[in-house]
Design a protein around this motif. Structure first.
Motif, PDB file in Angstrom:
ATOM      1  N   PRO A 413      -9.528   1.790   1.266  1.00 47.06           N
ATOM      2  CA  PRO A 413     -10.977   1.722   1.497  1.00 47.06           C
ATOM      3  C   PRO A 413     -11.695   2.995   1.086  1.00 47.06           C
ATOM      4  O   PRO A 413     -12.910   2.978   0.901  1.00 47.06           O
ATOM      5  CB  PRO A 413     -11.083   1.477   3.008  1.00 47.06           C
ATOM      6  N   ARG A 417     -13.071   0.386  -3.088  1.00 52.46           N
ATOM      7  CA  ARG A 417     -14.211  -0.484  -2.824  1.00 52.46           C
ATOM      8  C   ARG A 417     -15.175  -0.457  -4.017  1.00 52.46           C
ATOM      9  O   ARG A 417     -15.192   0.489  -4.807  1.00 52.46           O
ATOM     10  CB  ARG A 417     -14.929  -0.050  -1.547  1.00 52.46           C
ATOM     11  N   PRO A 426     -17.545   3.306   4.107  1.00 49.77           N
ATOM     12  CA  PRO A 426     -16.744   2.083   4.040  1.00 49.77           C
ATOM     13  C   PRO A 426     -16.076   1.821   5.381  1.00 49.77           C
ATOM     14  O   PRO A 426     -15.910   2.742   6.195  1.00 49.77           O
ATOM     15  CB  PRO A 426     -15.699   2.426   2.963  1.00 49.77           C
ATOM     16  N   ALA A 432      -8.984  -2.363   7.788  1.00 50.02           N
ATOM     17  CA  ALA A 432      -9.582  -2.162   6.472  1.00 50.02           C
ATOM     18  C   ALA A 432      -8.545  -1.831   5.407  1.00 50.02           C
ATOM     19  O   ALA A 432      -8.796  -2.018   4.215  1.00 50.02           O
ATOM     20  CB  ALA A 432     -10.626  -1.044   6.548  1.00 50.02           C
ATOM     21  N   PRO A 436      -9.441  -6.094   2.713  1.00 48.69           N
ATOM     22  CA  PRO A 436     -10.732  -5.637   2.185  1.00 48.69           C
ATOM     23  C   PRO A 436     -11.848  -6.556   2.667  1.00 48.69           C
ATOM     24  O   PRO A 436     -11.809  -7.765   2.420  1.00 48.69           O
ATOM     25  CB  PRO A 436     -10.547  -5.717   0.667  1.00 48.69           C
TER      26      PRO A 436
END
Length: 676
Positions: A413, A417, A426, A432, A436
Motif C-alpha cells: 500500500p 496504489r 493510503p 491493506a 487492495p
C-alpha cells in the motif's frame, strides 16, 4: 487506535520557520530525548515497545540519530554549545565504543543496523571535528576507529541507499588514519550511480522503488560526503551530482502541499520531516535552478507542517507515527529511536546565520500556491496534479511498485496504489497488505478476495494538450497507463516487513489494462479486462471487478451521494461513467494515521453480471478540498464525462467541467493467446 486530534492552527506550514524558530524546535527535541540517556550517555532508549531489532539497537539509534541534530547545532553555531552537547555526546561515544563497558554499543559485525548508525556517527564526528573528535583522548579515538573499522571489506551491505553508510564511514576513517578500502568506496559509488534515473531521480536499488529515500538519502549523502575531510573522489563527481540534484529539486518542490505536507507515500514515513533534507542539500550544494529563499521556504514548511500538527507530542518526543503516534506505520526495522532520522530535516541549522539560505529574500509561495499544474515524472511513472484552490498535490501512479516488472508479489500500500497525495494516506492497516481496497483496480473471486498488480508494465506517461472552444489549446492533461498480470496471492505473512509487498504464492487471475487521464482534482480512469484466466481444479476465478478511489480519514465521515465521502475537509468521489458499474462507499476503523475513521468510494460491476472482457469501463475519480471554490480544476460541481468515437471505444474524448476537452487514444488489446 488513532487518537482524535483537533485541527491544528496552521502557522509554520504556511509561512515557514525562521532560523531561530527552527533552532528552538531542534533544541526542544534534543532536551526531551536526552532525558532518556543511559548513565554513560551512550544509549538513548526512548519509551515504548521495543522495535523489531531489540532494545540494544533502539538505544544505539537513539544516540546516533539525535547526534545528527546535535551535530548540526554545533556546526552551525561554530561550536557555541549552551546545551553542553559536545561533552555529553563525547562521553557516550567513549562508553559506546569501549568493548568492555556495560553500556557498549552493538557493533556492525553483530547487527546490520549498526552499520546505518555508524554512518551518522562518522558524519557528525567529521562535521564537528574541532569540538568533539579533536578533544577525545587517544584511547577513545582508537576505540572509535576500531568500532567503525568493522565495516571495511564487509560485502553484506544491501544494494540500495545503504552503500552510502560504508562510503561515509570509510571516508572518515581515511581522514583520521584508520583502515579503509579504495575498492569498497569505488564499488559503492558505482552502485550509487547505477541507481540514477531520468529527471534527477534515484531508485532505491534495482527495483522500481521511488520514494522519499531519493531525497533524504541518495541525494543527501553525496552532498554531505563531498564536504568530508577524506572525500578525495568527490571533486571529480561534483558537477554531475549537483546537476542531478538540481533537476530532482524542481520535481520535489512541486510535491509539497500548500500546508507543507509531503506525500504520504513510501516506507519509513515515521521519519516525517526528514523529507526536508534534499532542500537543505540543495542550499549546501548551491544548485543553480532553485533560489536559496525558495529552498528555505520548502524545507521549513515541511518541518512546520509537523510542528503545526503537534509533533512532537506533549512529552517532546518523536513517536512511531505521522502526526500523532500510530504504530502500524512502522516497518520491522523501526524502533523507538528510529523516528529521530527526522533530524535530517534540521540540516539547515548546520549552515550559519549568514548563509544565503537564511539571508536570501523569502519566496513565500510554493509551486502549488502559484498556479494549477499538471506534470509527468518519467522515472516513477507519476502524473502530478497540484491545485491552488485546495493546496493539494496528487500523484497518479503507473510506474512504482517497489518491485520489478513481471514479478508476482503482493501490492504494497506504500508503493503500488494508483494514487497518493499530500492530504490523504493510503489504507495501512493489516488487511491493506493482502486486500487492495483503495486506489486500486482488482478482480474479485467468489469469496471477495482481491487481486494484486505488482509487476505491471508501464505503457505510457506523457502530457496531452486540452482544447477549448473555439479549438484553442488549454491546460494540459497527463495520460499514464499500465497493464498488469492480475494475480491472487497466498501471502507469507511471516516475511520481514521492509515496506515492499508481501511475498507468497501467486495464482493468475487475468490481464487488466488501466489508463488514467489526469487534470486538476479529477482522474478519468479507463479499465479493460483483456483476458480472464479460467479457474477450476481448486483455482479461483474472477466473479466481479472493483475500482476504488481515494481514502479519506478523520474523526468523522460524512457520506454524500453514492460514491462520495468527506473527512478532515477532503472530499473523495468516484462517479461511474459506464452503465455496468455501481458506486458505493466502504468505511474502515483505524486504517490510516490521519484519523480513527476512513472511507473509500468504489464501484463494482453490478451484482450477478459477468466481468466484461475486452470492453472499456470508466470512472471519474476526484480528490478535492470540500470547501474549495467551485470550478473545473478543484472539482466542485459536475464530474467530467467521456464519449467514444469508434466502436471499440479506443478513441475517447474527455469533456472537463470547464468546457475543455482531451482526446486520448487508448491502447489496443494485445493478442495473448496463452491466457485464453
Amino acid at each position: 487506535m488513532s487518537a482524535a486530534r483537533p485541527a491544528p492552527a496552521t502557522r509554520y506550514g504556511r509561512d515557514g520557520m525562521t532560523r531561530e524558530e527552527l533552532a528552538a524546535y531542534a533544541d526542544g527535541l534534543l532536551t526531551a530525548a536526552l532525558k532518556y540517556a543511559s548513565p554513560s550517555g551512550s544509549l538513548v532508549t526512548l519509551p515504548g515497545r521495543p522495535g523489531g531489532y531489540g532494545t540494544e539497537v533502539d538505544g544505539l539509534e537513539g544516540y546516533a540519530r539525535t547526534f545528527l541534530a546535535a551535530g548540526f547545532r554545533l556546526a552551525g553555531e561554530g561550536g557555541a554549545d549552551p546545551l553542553n552537547l559536545a561533552e555529553r555526546y563525547a562521553a557516550g561515544l567513549a562508553a559506546g565504543t569501549d568493548p568492555e563497558h556495560a553500556e557498549r554499543w552493538v557493533t556492525p559485525a553483530e547487527h546490520a543496523q549498526a552499520k546505518v548508525e555508524a554512518a551518522s556517527i562518522a558524519l557528525i564526528l567529521d562535521m564537528t571535528r574541532p569540538w568533539i573528535w579533536d578533544r577525545l583522548t587517544p584511547v577513545v579515538q582508537e576505540q572509535v576507529v576500531d568500532y567503525l573499522s568493522a565495516v571495511v571489506g564487509d560485502d553484506t551491505y544491501p544494494h540500495c541507499n545503504w552503500v552510502w553508510f560504508r562510503i561515509v564511514v570509510e571516508t572518515f576513517l581515511r581522514s583520521v588514519g584508520g583502515p579503509w578500502s579504495s575498492d569498497d568506496i569505488a564499488a559503492d559509488l558505482a552502485a550509487h550511480d547505477s541507481f540514477r534515473r531520468a529527471g534527477g531521480w534515484f531508485a532505491d536499488g534495482d527495483e522500481r522503488s521511488y520514494d522519499h529515500y531519493a531525497g533524504w538519502a541518495l541525494h543527501l549523502y553525496p552532498v554531505l560526503w563531498a564536504r568530508m575531510s577524506g572525500a578525495v573522489e568527490a571533486a571529480g563527481r561534483r558537477e554531475r551530482d549537483v546537476a542531478h540534484l538540481d533537476r530532482y529539486l524542481r520535481d520535489a518542490i512541486g510535491l509539497i502541499g500548500a500546508d507543507g505536507g509531503p506525500l504520504v507515500q513510501g516506507r519509513s514515513l515515521t521519519y516525517r520531516f526528514a523529507a526536508a533534507a534534499p532542500f537543505w542539500a540543495g542550499a549546501i550544494a548551491d544548485v543553480p535552478s532553485t533560489s536559496p529563499g525558495l529552498l528555505r521556504q520548502a524545507a521549513t514548511r515541511v518541518v512546520g507542517h509537523f510542528a503545526d500538527h503537534d509533533v512532537p507530542g506533549p512529552d517532546g518526543l518523536l513517536t512511531l507515527g505521522w502526526h500523532g503516534a500510530w504504530r502500524p506505520i512502522a516497518q520491522r526495522y523501526s524502533g523507538t529511536g528510529s523516528p529521530y532520522w527526522a533530524a535530517k530535516g534540521l540540516l539547515g541549522l548546520a549552515l550559519p546565520a549568514d548563509h544565503p539560505v537564511w539571508t536570501a529574500p523569502a519566496e513565500p509561495l510554493l509551486p502549488v500556491e502559484r498556479e494549477d499544474t499538471v506534470a509527468v515524472l518519467e522515472a516513477p511513472g507519476w502524473a502530478v496534479s497540484a491545485t491552488t484552490g485546495d493546496g493539494v498535490v496528487r500523484v497518479v501512479n503507473h510506474g512504482t511498485d517497489h518491485a520489478v516488472e513481471g514479478v508476482g508479489t503482493g501490492d504494497s500500500p506504500l508503493y503500488a496504489r494508483l494514487g497518493y497525495s499530500t492530504a490523504t494516506s493510503p489504507l495501512l492497516d493489516a488487511q491493506a497488505w493482502t486486500r487492495p481496497a483503495d486506489q486500486s483496480v482488482v478482480l474479485l473471486d467468489d469469496a471477495g478476495r482481491a487481486t494484486h498488480r505488482t509487476g505491471f508494465r508501464m505503457l505510457r506517461a506523457e502530457l496531452v494538450p486540452a482544447t477549448t472552444e473555439p479549438a484553442t489549446t488549454g491546460p494540459a492533461s497527463a495520460v499514464v497507463a499500465s497493464v498488469a498480470e492480475a494475480h491472487w496471492l497466498d501471502a507469507d505473512l511471516d516475511a520481514p516487513d521492509h515496506g515492499s509487498g508481501r511475498p507468497g504464492t501467486a495464482v493468475p487471475a487475468g490481464t487488466v489494462t488501466t489508463v488514467s487521464v489526469v487534470r486538476g482534482a479529477w482522474e478519468i480512469r479507463c479499465v479493460r479486462v483483456d483476458v480472464l484466466t479460467p479457474g477450476g481444479d481448486g483455482a479461483p476465478s474472477a466473479r466481479s471487478l472493483e475500482i476504488s478511489g481515494w481514502a479519506v480519514s478523520g474523526d468523522e465521515i460524512a457520506r454524500g451521494t453514492a460514491g462520495t465521502a468527506t473527512a478532515r475537509g477532503m472530499r473523495s468521489r468516484l462517479v461511474p461513467l459506464s452503465e455496468a458499474l455501481r458506486a458505493d462507499v466502504r468505511e474502515l476503523p483505524d486504517a490510516t494515521p490521519l484519523g480513527p475513521r476512513s472511507a473509500v468510494p468504489f464501484a463494482r460491476v453490478a451484482p450477478g453480471d459477468p466481468v466484461p472482457v475486452g470492453t472499456w469501463l470508466a470512472v471519474a475519480v476526484e480528490l478535492a478540498g470540500a470547501t474549495a471554490p467551485e470550478g473545473a480544476v478543484t472539482g466542485a460541481g459536475p464530474a467530467p464525462r467521456i464519449e467514444s468515437h469508434d466502436d471499440a471505444g479506443d478513441d475517447v474524448v474527455v469533456h472537463w467541467p470547464d468546457g475543455a476537452r482531451t482526446a486520448v487514444v487508448l491502447p489496443p488489446q494485445e493478442p495473448r493467446s496463452d491466457k485464453a
